[in-house]
Structures are given as C-alpha cells and as structure tokens.
Design an enzyme around this catalytic site. Sequence first.
Site, PDB file in Angstrom:
ATOM      1  N   LYS A  11       0.822  -1.211   0.000  1.00  0.00           N
ATOM      2  CA  LYS A  11       0.000   0.000   0.000  1.00  0.00           C
ATOM      3  C   LYS A  11       0.859   1.265   0.000  1.00  0.00           C
ATOM      4  O   LYS A  11       0.620   2.185  -0.779  1.00  0.00           O
ATOM      5  CB  LYS A  11      -0.959  -0.024   1.191  1.00  0.00           C
ATOM      6  N   THR A  12       1.861   1.307   0.861  1.00  0.00           N
ATOM      7  CA  THR A  12       2.753   2.474   0.879  1.00  0.00           C
ATOM      8  C   THR A  12       3.546   2.571  -0.414  1.00  0.00           C
ATOM      9  O   THR A  12       3.744   3.660  -0.963  1.00  0.00           O
ATOM     10  CB  THR A  12       3.717   2.385   2.079  1.00  0.00           C
ATOM     11  N   ASP A  54      -1.749   6.637   6.077  1.00  0.00           N
ATOM     12  CA  ASP A  54      -1.755   5.218   6.431  1.00  0.00           C
ATOM     13  C   ASP A  54      -2.713   4.993   7.602  1.00  0.00           C
ATOM     14  O   ASP A  54      -2.894   5.884   8.440  1.00  0.00           O
ATOM     15  CB  ASP A  54      -0.346   4.776   6.805  1.00  0.00           C
ATOM     16  N   THR A  87      -5.931  -1.394   6.823  1.00  0.00           N
ATOM     17  CA  THR A  87      -5.952  -2.853   6.958  1.00  0.00           C
ATOM     18  C   THR A  87      -7.337  -3.331   7.370  1.00  0.00           C
ATOM     19  O   THR A  87      -7.581  -4.530   7.410  1.00  0.00           O
ATOM     20  CB  THR A  87      -4.931  -3.298   8.030  1.00  0.00           C
ATOM     21  N   ARG A 134       6.776  -8.103   2.025  1.00  0.00           N
ATOM     22  CA  ARG A 134       7.609  -7.506   3.070  1.00  0.00           C
ATOM     23  C   ARG A 134       8.326  -8.598   3.867  1.00  0.00           C
ATOM     24  O   ARG A 134       9.510  -8.495   4.165  1.00  0.00           O
ATOM     25  CB  ARG A 134       6.757  -6.665   4.012  1.00  0.00           C
TER      26      ARG A 134
END
Length: 362
Positions: A78-79, A123, A172, A231
């Site tokens: 997302k980032t 975020d 999320t 990640r």
Amino acid sequence: MGAGAAGPAGSAVSSGDPAAAAEPEERELEAALRPKNLDDFVGQERVRKQLALVLAASKIRGRSADHVLMSGPPGLGKTTLAMIIAAEMNAPLRISSGPAIQHAGDLAAILSSLSEGEVLFLDEIHRMSRPAEEMLYMAMEDFRVDIIVGKGAGATAIPLELPPFTLVGATTRAGLLPGPLRDRFGFTGHLEFYSVAELELVLRRSAGMLDLKLTSAGFAEIAGRSRGTPRIANRLLRRVRDWALVHGIETIDARTASAALDMYEVDARGLDRLDRSVLEALVSKFNGGPVGLSTLAIAVGEEPETVETVAEPFLLREGLLGRTPRGRIAMPAAWEHLGLKMPGNAVAAAMLPFDEDVVDDV
C-alpha cells in the site's frame, strides 16, 4: 516487486528482526528494494492495471488523479503504491497516518500546506479522529476546509480554499471506514496475498539488487515461508543473506535457506515462534480447545491483542486455528503440523459452529 515494504516510510520491519541498532540499515534496504514505477511492481495485476488506467487518464486531462483507497493486510504494497502514484504523476508526496491526526487542527495544518497536485498518503486512515474525518469530507470533495476560530457562541468558521491534491488512503480494516468517507474515493483497490510464484519474482528482483546468488530451489524455499507477503519475503531474504555471509556460502540453495530460516524459527509453512506457541498451547494445555482468547494469551505469555492481531489472522487463513462461540480451537491441520494425533474430543470441538466475530474472554 509488490511491496518490498508496505508500512509507513521509515517504519521498522516486522517483529523478528535483530536489535534496534540495525534498524537504520534495514530501513535503507527497505527503501532501496521498493519498486519505483508500476512496471516494476510485481503481483496485484488487477489493481495495478486499474490504477494505471486511472493515472493515465489523469495525465491526459492534465488534472490531479482521483483520490485512491488501498485496503488489505499489512506488507502487501500500500505504501509502495502511494509512492508510485506520486512518481507517476511527477508530484511531491506527503506521508502521515491516521493515529497521528487526533484533532481537526492537525489535519488542517497538513492540508493547508499542500501544494497543487501533491499526493497526501494517510496510512491506517480508519484510525483518524471523528472531527478530522468530517473535515476531510469537504477537503476531498470541494478542496476546501472551514477553520473554526473562537469558542462557543462567538466561534466563526473561516473558509480556506485548498489546491487540488490527491489523497491516497491505506487501511488494513476497510470495514471500519464510514460510508461517507469510502464514497469520496474515486478508486478503491483491495490487495490480496501473493502466490509463491509471485513471491519468487519479488525475491529475484531483490536478490539482483542485493547482488545475491540463489538457486531456483533457494528462491522457492524462502517464498514458501513468506506467508504470502512481500515484506516478509524480503526480510527473510536479508536474514538468509546474513546467515550465508557468516558461513562463507556464495550461492544460496534450498538447504542453505532452510538452515538459515530454521535458525530464525520460521518453519516450512511460515509459522514463527508466536504462531507455534499458540498452537502448542491449544493442543498441549487445552487439548485442542475451545479456550477463550484471554486464557490462551496468558498461556503463551502475550497480550490478547497480540495473539488476536498478529498470530490469529495467519493461523485462521492456513486452517490451523478456528474460532467458535465458545473460544479458539486447534483444527485437524494444526495437530498434523505438530506431528500429533487428534483425539476424539478434539474432533468434536472442531465440529462446533464457527463465528468469525467472536471474542471470547473466558
């Protein structure tokens, strides 16, 4: 790469990394491994194509892109996508988060300092305060906010015009976003967990940037333990790199990767120490359950929130743990993974009705 790291810029990698002294290096690597454009972004093909169309249309119109909402589990990109949106639109990027905006004034200060066309990334947007959220409605729709001056009957609202900007929100827990906020986003994309094949592509790109040599089996071994999350895949790759460096190994194969990850307590299915502690407590101390969340957390020496938010989602997704109206239970796959035989009463518990929303504190 589809999310070499997907948390806020500068955030630490997930738990399990070495001491905090190593964090600056980890952050630099995390930033370096992020893809810089949509062509380099691996996975999430549907969202990637839709987003490319939105950005291309905005460029043709010569206007800021529509507001974008990205939802999905942590670590999926997302980032990274927010950074790519800014890069594709050749616009500056401002990064903040929902928890950091607890007052309408906090949001007003950020919005009033935006330049035309700037991309604002928020975020965990669902964790904003309600007053700030209500201010954001007008800012997104009309590019205007009302600044309240004074208190009580003497308070006045001063309208402040904002330059056109693009808001990229990440969450999320999309279900916690109020409908009026969701409806103001022009594009909504949900990121899914990655397949092993997609994670191998992520790892190959990262290995090339880190100048690492891995066999196909080595890539597959790491990808298979990465819980469908880029990640985590990149984090494990760096830990395998360290292990190979210390042991003087130039080419990492499946055996090397397996030995390294075993040392870091990441098993063949991707379960870590906390995951296995939860399953082992369920099986050995409570005979497979059902057992309440608080009781289970005490048994593994963790906070209930940690068990519920860190361990449970993956165990549920893998079919190793179940939630019933009476509490958590170990599923047949959990007994099998631990190499144990499931007793008859545990089979009966596994047949209890499920309720995904249950939070049993027995």
